[in-house]
Design an enzyme around this catalytic site. Structure first.
Site, PDB file in Angstrom:
ATOM      1  N   CYS A 196      -2.329  -1.350 -10.239  1.00  0.00           N
ATOM      2  CA  CYS A 196      -2.575   0.037  -9.832  1.00  0.00           C
ATOM      3  C   CYS A 196      -3.085   0.849 -11.016  1.00  0.00           C
ATOM      4  O   CYS A 196      -2.449   0.871 -12.076  1.00  0.00           O
ATOM      5  CB  CYS A 196      -1.298   0.655  -9.275  1.00  0.00           C
ATOM      6  N   GLY A 229     -11.463  -6.191  -0.417  1.00  0.00           N
ATOM      7  CA  GLY A 229     -12.624  -6.217   0.457  1.00  0.00           C
ATOM      8  C   GLY A 229     -12.573  -7.201   1.603  1.00  0.00           C
ATOM      9  O   GLY A 229     -13.585  -7.402   2.282  1.00  0.00           O
ATOM     10  N   HIS A 259      -6.768  -9.037  -7.457  1.00  0.00           N
ATOM     11  CA  HIS A 259      -7.737  -8.131  -6.833  1.00  0.00           C
ATOM     12  C   HIS A 259      -9.061  -8.360  -7.556  1.00  0.00           C
ATOM     13  O   HIS A 259      -9.152  -8.154  -8.770  1.00  0.00           O
ATOM     14  CB  HIS A 259      -7.274  -6.684  -6.994  1.00  0.00           C
ATOM     15  N   MET A 302       0.849  -1.195   0.000  1.00  0.00           N
ATOM     16  CA  MET A 302       0.000   0.000   0.000  1.00  0.00           C
ATOM     17  C   MET A 302       0.881   1.240   0.000  1.00  0.00           C
ATOM     18  O   MET A 302       1.654   1.461   0.936  1.00  0.00           O
ATOM     19  CB  MET A 302      -0.938  -0.017   1.212  1.00  0.00           C
ATOM     20  N   LEU A 303       0.746   2.026  -1.060  1.00  0.00           N
ATOM     21  CA  LEU A 303       1.572   3.213  -1.235  1.00  0.00           C
ATOM     22  C   LEU A 303       1.361   4.184  -0.080  1.00  0.00           C
ATOM     23  O   LEU A 303       0.221   4.454   0.316  1.00  0.00           O
ATOM     24  CB  LEU A 303       1.218   3.886  -2.567  1.00  0.00           C
TER      25      LEU A 303
END
Length: 345
Positions: free
Chosen positions: A108, A222, A180, A27-28
């Protein structure tokens, strides 16, 4: 003082579970080295990811973008890029530094990432992704994996996803995919909206595993509870948890027992915070700012009386000049005494 965990990338015996059985997502701006150090205090087993790092930053940047703590293991580097030679070079550097896995970001959707020709837009260039993976596979012995989506824009059929995976698996010799379970819109939605607006389609990822049983396939998107993770593991090889693990890190204290070993101890959050003190002192002595560390621990007491006071004290005081471990100690004293005493505080 907390002792560093060790994890061999070449264990003497085959592990019971794949490395990707449970991981905390890259996670950036979130999963930096301070975050990973803290998360490793909460779970020995979870695979931890770096933030996405571009090949250009590693090759040309002045900072050491590959820095990590030995305690981080097992730890994976997520790379952003689309030049096979540059990716291979960075993968080799990462392997030399001791990383356990290299992951290519093909998920991304941000404009900045697209302008650099990496991220989710690469789903439309399966042959190029295969070339990138093959170049890295040829350069290193550690696993090279892909994190992607179930589709992009109008390219969102199940057939498209299968063709992408098959191309990257066969031509790129990629054996491990994290999917994802949302499509990505390359324009019209922000990265945040792309994590929320496109509907989740878990069944599509389950079907992918049924159609490609030889591949290791993990799911992302999620996942909010370990009960949900267990349900996914009935169908898949692994689960990647993102925002929930960061915003409510207490969930990680249960991971080892719930997902790996029923006899594993459950880490108590108070002792984890106390185990962080030597690290904080070391980092501060090297010029780090307390707030850069404490921002990752704000949610550890979520749902416990005193959690709001804990967050407020850290948020208001960690950025003050000269702030040190005492700020964290003061904040910890605000957590419910009954909870603190129940874990031996």
């Amino acid at each position: 003082m907390h002792e560093a965990q060790t994890f061999s990338s070449t264990p003497a015996t085959k592990p019971q579970y794949p490395l990707q059985r449970f991981s905390v997502a890259p996670m950036l701006d979130w999963t930096d080295r301070h975050c990973r150090y803290f998360h490793r205090l909460l779970t020995k087993q979870a695979l931890l990811y770096t933030e996405m790092v571009t090949t250009g930053a590693i090759i040309h940047g002045k900072a050491d973008y590959l820095a990590y703590s030995e305690q981080d293991h097992p730890v994976a580097l997520q790379l952003g890029g689309s030049d096979p030679q540059a990716l291979a070079h960075c993968a080799k550097l990462a392997e030399q530094r001791g990383y356990n896995e290299i992951n290519l970001n093909v998920g991304c959707p941000s404009d900045r990432v697209q302008n650099g020709r990496f991220g989710a837009c690469l789903m439309g260039e399966a042959d190029l992704v295969a070339d990138c993976i093959k170049a890295m596979r040829d350069a290193v012995a550690i696993p090279v994996t892909v994190k992607t989506r179930i589709g992009i824009d109008q390219l969102d059929s199940y057939e498209f996803l299968c063709e992408f995976v098959q191309t990257v698996a066969e031509r790129g010799e990629c054996e491990i995919f994290t999917i994802h379970a949302r499509k990505a819109w390359l324009s019209g939605l922000s990265p945040k909206e792309n994590r929320e607006v496109p509907p989740l389609d878990y069944e599509r990822v389950y079907q992918l595993k049924r159609d490609f049983p030889a591949l290791t396939i993990a799911i992302n998107g999620g996942v909010k509870t370990l009960a949900e993770a267990k349900e996914h593991l009935k169908h898949l090889d692994g689960v990647m948890m993102g925002r929930e693990a960061y915003q409510n890190p207490g969930i990680l204290t249960q991971v080892d027992r719930e997902l790996f070993d029923p006899n594993a101890p459950v880490v108590d959050s108070v002792k984890a915070i106390e185990a962080l003190y030597p690290y904080i002192e070391q980092e501060l002595s090297q010029g780090a700012y307390l707030g850069h560390i404490t921002r990752h621990i704000l949610g550890i007491f979520q749902g416990i009386p005193g959690a709001r006071q804990w967050r407020r004290h850290l948020s208001e005081n960690a950025h003050k000049p000269g702030a040190g471990v005492s700020v964290v100690e003061e904040a910890l004293a605000l957590v419910s005494p009954s909870y603190y005493e129940s874990v031996g505080g």
